[in-house]
Design an enzyme around this catalytic site. Structure first.
Site, short mmCIF file in Angstrom:
data_model
loop_
_atom_site.label_atom_id
_atom_site.label_comp_id
_atom_site.label_asym_id
_atom_site.label_seq_id
_atom_site.Cartn_x
_atom_site.Cartn_y
_atom_site.Cartn_z
CE LYS A 1 17.33 -66.02 23.25
NZ LYS A 1 16.68 -64.75 23.42
CD GLN B 1 17.28 -62.08 25.88
OE1 GLN B 1 17.83 -62.44 24.67
NE2 GLN B 1 16.41 -62.32 26.61
CG ASP C 1 14.18 -61.87 18.64
OD1 ASP C 1 13.86 -62.99 19.08
OD2 ASP C 1 14.93 -61.25 19.49
N1 GUN Z 1 13.27 -61.60 26.05
C1 GUN Z 1 12.64 -62.37 26.40
N2 GUN Z 1 12.37 -63.13 25.36
C2 GUN Z 1 12.87 -62.64 24.24
C3 GUN Z 1 12.90 -63.19 22.83
O1 GUN Z 1 12.32 -63.87 22.47
N3 GUN Z 1 13.68 -62.18 22.21
C4 GUN Z 1 14.55 -61.04 22.64
N4 GUN Z 1 15.17 -60.51 21.79
N5 GUN Z 1 14.21 -60.92 24.06
C5 GUN Z 1 13.60 -61.56 24.79
#
Ligand code: GUN
Length: 290
Positions: free
Chosen positions: A54, A98, A121
């Site tokens: 990311k 995350q 998100d």
């Molecule tokens: N963990 C796995 N996929 C995601 C996601 O799309 N966003 C976040 N914040 N954590 C994750």
């Protein structure tokens, strides 16, 4: 006959190119640029890889990045104080924590702390609530479900009246995907580990979205001929002969399903790159809520 392969990597590239163009235009006009804060707590190797990816994408697109790497034992209060600071920071439009978090932390309380206007998100309870209301729009749609819908619409723009099996009911993927399918006038069935006759539900579905975290769960003979199959699973399984000692597989048995589906997404190169592209799209959109 073999299915059309839905190339998430290619689709994500075209979305990212549009975002990059929009950001370059903002730069030329000296408008504020979007900024994304990523927060990683602990040492989970998969989470570390996702966050790194990311951060790299923000740099590629000209999005400003603020990354926070917190200790595995970080207290709840320290994490929440960081989020409260970022909520007030005018250089930060998006905050991503995350998941999953280490077990001692309350995920629910952490998500509540993020300002819904910075919830790129799309998983804050406020935005999740708006998503589930018929005449409301969330400030942000969640990233993986948005990617799934874009992939489906790339092969079938109008899914009105179609039956969809969504396997998995997580707050981040399964539930919101079902809501979004319903908003597109499809009829989702939310399936989970207690669901009886999952194979039969799948056989009656024009769309299958597999997000169970169970390698190879969906067999080829569960797939209705011509159905659209989107595989959200990312499972690491041992691979003695591979260079890394493991390989990535999805929740769908690709070899058998590709022979029956009308269109299918692969793992890797399917939903994964789309999730990141939609996160970037949300971060750009967040500028409107400053
Ligand atoms: N963990 C796995 N996929 C995601 C996601 O799309 N966003 C976040 N914040 N954590 C994750």
């Amino acid at each position: 006959m073999s299915a059309e392969i839905i190339d998430g990597k290619k689709l994500a590239e075209s979305i990212k190119n549009e975002i990059k163009t929009a950001i370059t235009e903002r730069e030329e006009k000296s408008l504020p640029l979007p900024g994304l804060a990523t927060i990683l707590v602990g040492n989970d190797p998969a989470s570390r890889t996702y966050v790194a990816s990311k951060i790299k994408t923000t740099a590629d697109l000209g999005i400003r990045s603020f990354s926070y790497d917190l200790d595995e034992n970080c207290p709840q209060e320290e994490l929440e104080n960081l989020i409260l600071r970022l909520n007030e920071d005018p250089d930060v439009q998006g905050i991503l924590v995350q998941l999953p978090l280490p077990g001692h932390l309350s995920e629910d309380e952490v998500l509540h702390t993020i300002s819904p206007k910075k919830d790129v998100d799309g998983i804050h309870p406020f935005n999740a609530g708006l998503l589930s209301r018929k005449y409301s729009e969330p400030l942000f749609y969640p990233c993986t479900p948005s990617g799934v819908i874009r992939m489906i619409q790339s092969v079938c723009p109008d899914i009105s009246g179609m039956n969809a099996a969504v396997i998995g009911r997580s707050s981040i993927v399964g539930m919101p995907t079902a809501m979004m399918l319903s908003r597109c006038n499809a009829t989702p069935t939310i399936c989970h580990s207690y669901t009886k006759h999952l194979d039969e539900i799948c056989r009656e579905s024009d769309i299958i979205v597999a997000a169970a975290g169970s390698p190879g769960l969906v067999q080829g003979d569960w797939v209705k001929p011509g159905a659209i199959v989107i595989d959200v699973g990312i499972n690491h399984i041992p691979d003695k002969n591979g260079p890394r000692g493991y390989k990535l597989v999805g929740d769908v048995d690709f070899e058998s399903a590709v022979k029956r589906a009308g269109a299918i997404s692969p793992v890797p190169g399917g939903v994964g790159p789309m999730t990141i592209a939609m996160l970037m799209a949300n971060t750009l959109k967040a500028i409107d809520y400053r």
